[in-house]
Motif scaffolding. Structure first.
Motif, PDB file in Angstrom:
ATOM      1  N   ARG A 170      42.960  41.226  32.551  1.00  0.00           N
ATOM      2  CA  ARG A 170      42.659  40.250  31.508  1.00  0.00           C
ATOM      3  C   ARG A 170      41.175  39.862  31.536  1.00  0.00           C
ATOM      4  NH1 ARG A 170      46.583  37.303  32.514  1.00  0.00           N
ATOM      5  NH2 ARG A 170      45.607  35.818  33.943  1.00  0.00           N
ATOM      6  N   ALA A 171      40.627  39.655  32.730  1.00  0.00           N
ATOM      7  CA  ALA A 171      39.233  39.233  32.855  1.00  0.00           C
ATOM      8  C   ALA A 171      38.273  40.328  32.391  1.00  0.00           C
ATOM      9  CB  ALA A 171      38.925  38.834  34.296  1.00  0.00           C
ATOM     10  N   LEU A 172      38.602  41.586  32.666  1.00  0.00           N
ATOM     11  CA  LEU A 172      37.761  42.685  32.201  1.00  0.00           C
ATOM     12  C   LEU A 172      37.751  42.756  30.679  1.00  0.00           C
ATOM     13  CD1 LEU A 172      38.193  45.911  34.391  1.00  0.00           C
ATOM     14  CD2 LEU A 172      36.109  44.612  33.948  1.00  0.00           C
ATOM     15  N   ILE A 173      38.930  42.692  30.081  1.00  0.00           N
ATOM     16  CA  ILE A 173      39.027  42.787  28.625  1.00  0.00           C
ATOM     17  C   ILE A 173      38.287  41.636  27.962  1.00  0.00           C
ATOM     18  CG2 ILE A 173      40.607  42.795  26.658  1.00  0.00           C
ATOM     19  CD1 ILE A 173      40.589  45.365  28.343  1.00  0.00           C
ATOM     20  N   ARG A 174      38.374  40.458  28.558  1.00  0.00           N
ATOM     21  CA  ARG A 174      37.709  39.279  27.993  1.00  0.00           C
ATOM     22  C   ARG A 174      36.228  39.209  28.366  1.00  0.00           C
ATOM     23  NH1 ARG A 174      42.172  34.448  29.146  1.00  0.00           N
ATOM     24  NH2 ARG A 174      43.804  35.240  27.737  1.00  0.00           N
ATOM     25  N   ARG A 175      35.740  40.182  29.131  1.00  0.00           N
ATOM     26  CA  ARG A 175      34.349  40.245  29.567  1.00  0.00           C
ATOM     27  C   ARG A 175      33.972  39.064  30.456  1.00  0.00           C
ATOM     28  NH1 ARG A 175      31.937  44.338  26.678  1.00  0.00           N
ATOM     29  NH2 ARG A 175      33.111  45.009  24.837  1.00  0.00           N
ATOM     30  N   GLU A 176      34.938  38.582  31.214  1.00  0.00           N
ATOM     31  CA  GLU A 176      34.669  37.509  32.172  1.00  0.00           C
ATOM     32  C   GLU A 176      34.180  38.073  33.494  1.00  0.00           C
ATOM     33  OE1 GLU A 176      38.190  34.619  30.320  1.00  0.00           O
ATOM     34  OE2 GLU A 176      38.485  35.624  32.243  1.00  0.00           O
ATOM     35  N   ILE A 177      34.448  39.349  33.758  1.00  0.00           N
ATOM     36  CA  ILE A 177      33.897  40.065  34.905  1.00  0.00           C
ATOM     37  C   ILE A 177      33.358  41.396  34.406  1.00  0.00           C
ATOM     38  CG2 ILE A 177      35.381  38.965  36.626  1.00  0.00           C
ATOM     39  CD1 ILE A 177      37.165  41.438  36.551  1.00  0.00           C
ATOM     40  N   ASP A 178      32.529  42.043  35.228  1.00  0.00           N
ATOM     41  CA  ASP A 178      31.906  43.306  34.832  1.00  0.00           C
ATOM     42  C   ASP A 178      32.622  44.512  35.427  1.00  0.00           C
ATOM     43  OD1 ASP A 178      29.691  41.958  33.455  1.00  0.00           O
ATOM     44  OD2 ASP A 178      29.111  41.342  35.479  1.00  0.00           O
ATOM     45  N   ARG A 220      52.057  56.100  48.733  1.00  0.00           N
ATOM     46  CA  ARG A 220      50.759  55.627  49.196  1.00  0.00           C
ATOM     47  C   ARG A 220      50.201  54.648  48.170  1.00  0.00           C
ATOM     48  NH1 ARG A 220      48.613  58.988  53.136  1.00  0.00           N
ATOM     49  NH2 ARG A 220      46.445  58.598  52.519  1.00  0.00           N
ATOM     50  N   THR A 221      49.274  53.848  48.614  1.00  0.00           N
ATOM     51  CA  THR A 221      48.622  52.911  47.710  1.00  0.00           C
ATOM     52  C   THR A 221      47.130  53.193  47.710  1.00  0.00           C
ATOM     53  OG1 THR A 221      48.251  50.577  47.171  1.00  0.00           O
ATOM     54  CG2 THR A 221      48.332  51.141  49.501  1.00  0.00           C
ATOM     55  N   GLY A 222      46.492  52.933  46.606  1.00  0.00           N
ATOM     56  CA  GLY A 222      45.070  53.253  46.497  1.00  0.00           C
ATOM     57  C   GLY A 222      44.238  52.070  46.070  1.00  0.00           C
ATOM     58  N   ILE A 223      42.919  52.283  46.112  1.00  0.00           N
ATOM     59  CA  ILE A 223      41.949  51.303  45.632  1.00  0.00           C
ATOM     60  C   ILE A 223      41.112  51.998  44.567  1.00  0.00           C
ATOM     61  CG2 ILE A 223      39.803  50.115  46.237  1.00  0.00           C
ATOM     62  CD1 ILE A 223      42.084  48.481  47.048  1.00  0.00           C
ATOM     63  N   SER A 224      40.853  51.304  43.485  1.00  0.00           N
ATOM     64  CA  SER A 224      40.059  51.884  42.403  1.00  0.00           C
ATOM     65  C   SER A 224      38.988  50.904  41.953  1.00  0.00           C
ATOM     66  CB  SER A 224      40.956  52.255  41.220  1.00  0.00           C
ATOM     67  OG  SER A 224      41.569  51.087  40.681  1.00  0.00           O
ATOM     68  N   VAL A 225      37.929  51.446  41.360  1.00  0.00           N
ATOM     69  CA  VAL A 225      36.906  50.624  40.723  1.00  0.00           C
ATOM     70  C   VAL A 225      37.067  50.808  39.230  1.00  0.00           C
ATOM     71  CG1 VAL A 225      35.159  52.460  40.925  1.00  0.00           C
ATOM     72  CG2 VAL A 225      34.446  50.088  40.565  1.00  0.00           C
ATOM     73  N   ASN A 226      37.060  49.712  38.485  1.00  0.00           N
ATOM     74  CA  ASN A 226      37.401  49.727  37.067  1.00  0.00           C
ATOM     75  C   ASN A 226      36.336  49.013  36.243  1.00  0.00           C
ATOM     76  OD1 ASN A 226      40.633  50.449  37.168  1.00  0.00           O
ATOM     77  ND2 ASN A 226      39.977  49.257  38.929  1.00  0.00           N
ATOM     78  N   HIS A 227      36.120  49.517  35.032  1.00  0.00           N
ATOM     79  CA  HIS A 227      35.202  48.852  34.110  1.00  0.00           C
ATOM     80  C   HIS A 227      35.661  49.114  32.683  1.00  0.00           C
ATOM     81  CE1 HIS A 227      33.230  52.662  32.929  1.00  0.00           C
ATOM     82  NE2 HIS A 227      33.389  53.016  34.200  1.00  0.00           N
ATOM     83  N   ARG A 228      35.155  48.337  31.741  1.00  0.00           N
ATOM     84  CA  ARG A 228      35.505  48.532  30.339  1.00  0.00           C
ATOM     85  C   ARG A 228      34.970  49.873  29.848  1.00  0.00           C
ATOM     86  NH1 ARG A 228      33.683  43.428  30.737  1.00  0.00           N
ATOM     87  NH2 ARG A 228      31.622  44.083  30.016  1.00  0.00           N
ATOM     88  N   ILE A 229      35.688  50.470  28.940  1.00  0.00           N
ATOM     89  CA  ILE A 229      35.288  51.777  28.433  1.00  0.00           C
ATOM     90  C   ILE A 229      33.964  51.697  27.675  1.00  0.00           C
ATOM     91  CG2 ILE A 229      36.496  51.630  26.205  1.00  0.00           C
ATOM     92  CD1 ILE A 229      37.359  54.564  26.697  1.00  0.00           C
ATOM     93  N   ASP A 230      33.643  50.516  27.133  1.00  0.00           N
ATOM     94  CA  ASP A 230      32.391  50.351  26.392  1.00  0.00           C
ATOM     95  C   ASP A 230      31.316  49.659  27.220  1.00  0.00           C
ATOM     96  OD1 ASP A 230      33.554  47.864  26.521  1.00  0.00           O
ATOM     97  OD2 ASP A 230      33.165  47.340  24.434  1.00  0.00           O
ATOM     98  N   ASP A 253      45.068  50.582  31.274  1.00  0.00           N
ATOM     99  CA  ASP A 253      44.754  50.004  29.966  1.00  0.00           C
ATOM    100  C   ASP A 253      43.840  50.972  29.231  1.00  0.00           C
ATOM    101  OD1 ASP A 253      43.159  48.327  27.957  1.00  0.00           O
ATOM    102  OD2 ASP A 253      44.626  46.862  28.659  1.00  0.00           O
ATOM    103  N   PRO A 254      44.086  51.240  27.944  1.00  0.00           N
ATOM    104  CA  PRO A 254      43.239  52.190  27.210  1.00  0.00           C
ATOM    105  C   PRO A 254      41.798  51.730  27.064  1.00  0.00           C
ATOM    106  CG  PRO A 254      44.773  51.065  25.722  1.00  0.00           C
ATOM    107  CD  PRO A 254      45.206  50.744  27.116  1.00  0.00           C
ATOM    108  N   GLU A 255      41.533  50.443  27.270  1.00  0.00           N
ATOM    109  CA  GLU A 255      40.168  49.938  27.154  1.00  0.00           C
ATOM    110  C   GLU A 255      39.428  49.943  28.482  1.00  0.00           C
ATOM    111  OE1 GLU A 255      39.473  46.412  24.810  1.00  0.00           O
ATOM    112  OE2 GLU A 255      41.490  46.528  23.970  1.00  0.00           O
ATOM    113  N   ILE A 256      40.090  50.417  29.535  1.00  0.00           N
ATOM    114  CA  ILE A 256      39.513  50.356  30.878  1.00  0.00           C
ATOM    115  C   ILE A 256      39.427  51.753  31.486  1.00  0.00           C
ATOM    116  CG2 ILE A 256      39.877  49.518  33.237  1.00  0.00           C
ATOM    117  CD1 ILE A 256      41.142  47.027  32.056  1.00  0.00           C
TER     118      ILE A 256
END
Length: 295
Positions: free
Chosen positions: A134-142, A264-274, A152-155
């Motif tokens: 939610r915070a990524l989509i709302r641009r509250e975090i980078d 197994r569980t993983g860790i990922s780094v995520n950002h908005r597609i734009d 999410d298709p936007e991430i």
């Protein structure tokens, strides 16, 4: 009066000679004279006393020089600051992360980023996956460090590492030594997290147990893995946690390998597609480099 005309005025105020000022500015003397006259007309004040052999500032000209020089210096600083932000050397980066990532490679990533970009201010905000998305989509975090990923298709999500799950049990519990078969602890109370929103890591654990024919019947929900491990330490149940969490000793808790669990569980780094920010771009690249080095 515009900034270019102010630059003309400052040059003449410092040189007090039209010829030298024009040479300094890389222009002919007549256009400089016209520009200075235009400034005086715009401001409604005589800025220079023009004698046959000398040019001197008037009182109005002296005040404009003092204020104008400070303004040009400030404008120069602004341009430099903006340029450095654009190059990624300064600015702010807002990073959301799941708490369990602090037991893995996230501290190494942050140390490397601070070393490479010491002038960039970091805002670090712990969140669960739903909050990160939610915070990524709302641009509250980078950028977001998620477990395992944000669908999410936007991430854009980039995997950094994977690790097995381990069993956290009270150190007073009678648990066989060596790797544990989950069927041996099927009747125990499972401490699951987070309680909401769902689906969450709790559902990953439940499905993993079902995959080895273990139905989690007795459940206690909590909000995060720290609280889950704390509840385990006081004998409230057992929990499945990432192996990196199990690498850190905690009083009252013993960690066991799980013999029959392939999940197994993983860790990922995520950002908005734009995402166009240079800081987020640099962070993602550096995080991937650190991950490759550690793995």
């Amino acid at each position: 009066m515009n900034l270019k005309q102010l630059e003309y005025f400052i040059a003449l105020a410092e040189e007090l000679h039209f010829g030298r000022a024009a040479e300094r500015l890389g222009m002919a003397q007549p256009p400089l004279s016209r520009q200075i006259k235009q400034v005086e007309n715009d401001l409604g004040a005589l800025l220079f006393n023009r004698g046959r052999n000398a040019v001197n500032l008037t009182q109005a000209g002296q005040r404009l020089y003092e204020r104008g020089a400070a303004l040009l210096a400030e404008f120069s600083d602004i341009k430099l600051e903006i340029r450095r932000i654009g190059q990624g050397a300064e600015g702010r980066l807002r990073i959301g992360f799941v708490g369990s990532a602090t037991y893995g490679m996230l501290p190494n990533i942050l140390k490397s980023f601070r070393a490479a970009y010491p002038e960039v201010s970091l805002s670090l905000i712990p969140m669960n996956n739903a909050q990160l998305q939610r915070a990524l989509i709302r641009r509250e975090i980078d950028v977001a460090i998620a477990r395992p990923t944000l669908g999410d298709p936007e991430i854009v999500s980039r995997k950094l590492t994977e690790e097995p799950l381990v069993l956290a049990a009270p150190d007073t519990a009678i648990v066989p030594s060596g790797p544990i078969d989950l069927t041996q602890v099927a009747e125990q109370t499972f401490v699951l997290y987070p309680e909401y929103p769902r689906p969450s890591f709790a559902d990953v654990v439940i499905q993993a147990c079902r995959g080895v024919n273990v139905e989690v019947k007795r459940r206690v929900f909590t909000m995060d893995f720290q609280t889950a491990v704390a509840l385990v330490s006081v004998g409230e149940g057992i929990a499945l946690v990432p192996a990196s969490v199990g690498a850190v000793r905690r009083n009252g808790v013993r960690y066991h390998e799980i013999a029959n669990l392939a999940v197994r569980t993983g860790i990922s780094v995520n950002h908005r597609i734009d995402e166009q920010g240079i800081h987020a771009h640099n962070f993602v690249i550096l995080a991937q480099k650190v991950a490759r080095r550690l793995v």
